[in-house]
Design a protein around this motif. Sequence first.
Motif, PDB file in Angstrom:
ATOM      1  N   TYR A   1      -4.998  -5.421  68.525  1.00 38.23           N
ATOM      2  CA  TYR A   1      -5.979  -5.759  67.503  1.00 38.23           C
ATOM      3  C   TYR A   1      -5.842  -5.619  66.148  1.00 38.23           C
ATOM      4  O   TYR A   1      -6.359  -6.609  65.284  1.00 38.23           O
ATOM      5  CB  TYR A   1      -7.176  -4.664  67.846  1.00 38.23           C
ATOM      6  N   ILE A   2      -4.865  -4.685  65.703  1.00 31.81           N
ATOM      7  CA  ILE A   2      -4.631  -4.891  64.355  1.00 31.81           C
ATOM      8  C   ILE A   2      -3.755  -6.226  63.829  1.00 31.81           C
ATOM      9  O   ILE A   2      -4.140  -6.726  62.928  1.00 31.81           O
ATOM     10  CB  ILE A   2      -3.604  -3.613  64.078  1.00 31.81           C
ATOM     11  N   LEU A   3      -3.096  -6.754  64.848  1.00 33.77           N
ATOM     12  CA  LEU A   3      -2.364  -7.959  64.490  1.00 33.77           C
ATOM     13  C   LEU A   3      -3.344  -9.173  64.253  1.00 33.77           C
ATOM     14  O   LEU A   3      -3.385  -9.877  63.353  1.00 33.77           O
ATOM     15  CB  LEU A   3      -1.430  -8.198  65.433  1.00 33.77           C
ATOM     16  N   ILE A   4      -4.533  -9.179  65.315  1.00 34.83           N
ATOM     17  CA  ILE A   4      -5.493 -10.143  65.027  1.00 34.83           C
ATOM     18  C   ILE A   4      -6.303  -9.958  63.813  1.00 34.83           C
ATOM     19  O   ILE A   4      -6.463 -11.020  63.145  1.00 34.83           O
ATOM     20  CB  ILE A   4      -6.322  -9.963  66.451  1.00 34.83           C
ATOM     21  N   GLN A   5      -6.667  -8.796  63.386  1.00 34.55           N
ATOM     22  CA  GLN A   5      -7.741  -8.475  62.448  1.00 34.55           C
ATOM     23  C   GLN A   5      -6.500  -8.802  61.046  1.00 34.55           C
ATOM     24  O   GLN A   5      -7.259  -9.004  60.044  1.00 34.55           O
ATOM     25  CB  GLN A   5      -8.198  -7.017  62.547  1.00 34.55           C
ATOM     26  N   SER A   6      -5.510  -8.614  61.202  1.00 38.45           N
ATOM     27  CA  SER A   6      -4.635  -8.588  59.860  1.00 38.45           C
ATOM     28  C   SER A   6      -4.390 -10.103  59.717  1.00 38.45           C
ATOM     29  O   SER A   6      -4.396 -10.554  58.496  1.00 38.45           O
ATOM     30  CB  SER A   6      -3.042  -8.103  60.223  1.00 38.45           C
ATOM     31  N   PHE A   7      -4.369 -10.746  60.676  1.00 37.83           N
ATOM     32  CA  PHE A   7      -4.160 -12.277  60.642  1.00 37.83           C
ATOM     33  C   PHE A   7      -5.596 -12.912  59.797  1.00 37.83           C
ATOM     34  O   PHE A   7      -5.406 -13.545  59.025  1.00 37.83           O
ATOM     35  CB  PHE A   7      -4.012 -12.991  61.884  1.00 37.83           C
ATOM     36  N   CYS A   8      -6.712 -12.308  60.296  1.00 37.40           N
ATOM     37  CA  CYS A   8      -7.910 -12.797  59.920  1.00 37.40           C
ATOM     38  C   CYS A   8      -8.085 -12.476  58.435  1.00 37.40           C
ATOM     39  O   CYS A   8      -8.663 -13.237  57.790  1.00 37.40           O
ATOM     40  CB  CYS A   8      -9.109 -12.284  60.777  1.00 37.40           C
ATOM     41  N   LEU A   9      -7.532 -11.212  58.238  1.00 40.39           N
ATOM     42  CA  LEU A   9      -7.872 -10.648  56.752  1.00 40.39           C
ATOM     43  C   LEU A   9      -6.962 -11.506  55.742  1.00 40.39           C
ATOM     44  O   LEU A   9      -7.470 -11.624  54.696  1.00 40.39           O
ATOM     45  CB  LEU A   9      -7.358  -9.033  56.791  1.00 40.39           C
ATOM     46  N   ILE A  10      -5.705 -11.626  56.152  1.00 39.47           N
ATOM     47  CA  ILE A  10      -4.882 -12.555  55.197  1.00 39.47           C
ATOM     48  C   ILE A  10      -5.638 -13.818  54.992  1.00 39.47           C
ATOM     49  O   ILE A  10      -5.563 -14.584  53.869  1.00 39.47           O
ATOM     50  CB  ILE A  10      -3.523 -12.815  55.786  1.00 39.47           C
ATOM     51  N   ILE A  11      -5.932 -14.583  56.086  1.00 36.02           N
ATOM     52  CA  ILE A  11      -6.700 -15.960  55.954  1.00 36.02           C
ATOM     53  C   ILE A  11      -7.705 -15.833  55.100  1.00 36.02           C
ATOM     54  O   ILE A  11      -7.872 -16.602  53.996  1.00 36.02           O
ATOM     55  CB  ILE A  11      -7.285 -16.375  57.516  1.00 36.02           C
ATOM     56  N   CYS A  12      -8.780 -14.791  55.268  1.00 33.65           N
ATOM     57  CA  CYS A  12     -10.020 -14.578  54.221  1.00 33.65           C
ATOM     58  C   CYS A  12      -9.679 -14.085  53.083  1.00 33.65           C
ATOM     59  O   CYS A  12     -10.432 -14.586  51.965  1.00 33.65           O
ATOM     60  CB  CYS A  12     -10.926 -13.918  55.096  1.00 33.65           C
TER      61      CYS A  12
END
Length: 124
Positions: free
Chosen positions: A74-85
């Motif tokens: 979950y943290i990896l998925i959300q970190s990816f989204c966080l970086i993109i945004c």
Amino acid sequence: MKTSFLNKSYFRFLFVGAFGEIIYLILFYLLSSVINSNSYSVLIAGGFCIGLNILMHSRITFRVKLNLLFAMKYILIQSFCLIICSVLSIVFTKNNFSNFLIGILTLLIWTIMSYTLCRVLLVN
């Protein structure tokens, strides 16, 4: 056996996600007015919401005990989204988008990416 409309994981995911996004928007707008940086506002608000949502998605959406593997994925998925945004917020700021529009656009992009990646990587 008939299941309740609200008992389905899809609707639980949307409910938890919507709650997290409301918190994200509130934090984003508060932080962007205080620290005057959209990028940092996205990072701080997003980071807080990752922690909140990991607990809520494990317990409410997927109804599993929070464990290390779930948390790491979950943290990896959300970190990816966080970086993109966060990167997109820099692009949007340089193109003179309003704070309101940046908040809405990053919310929508994050939501779509997060839902898609969680369904693919956490559920299956």
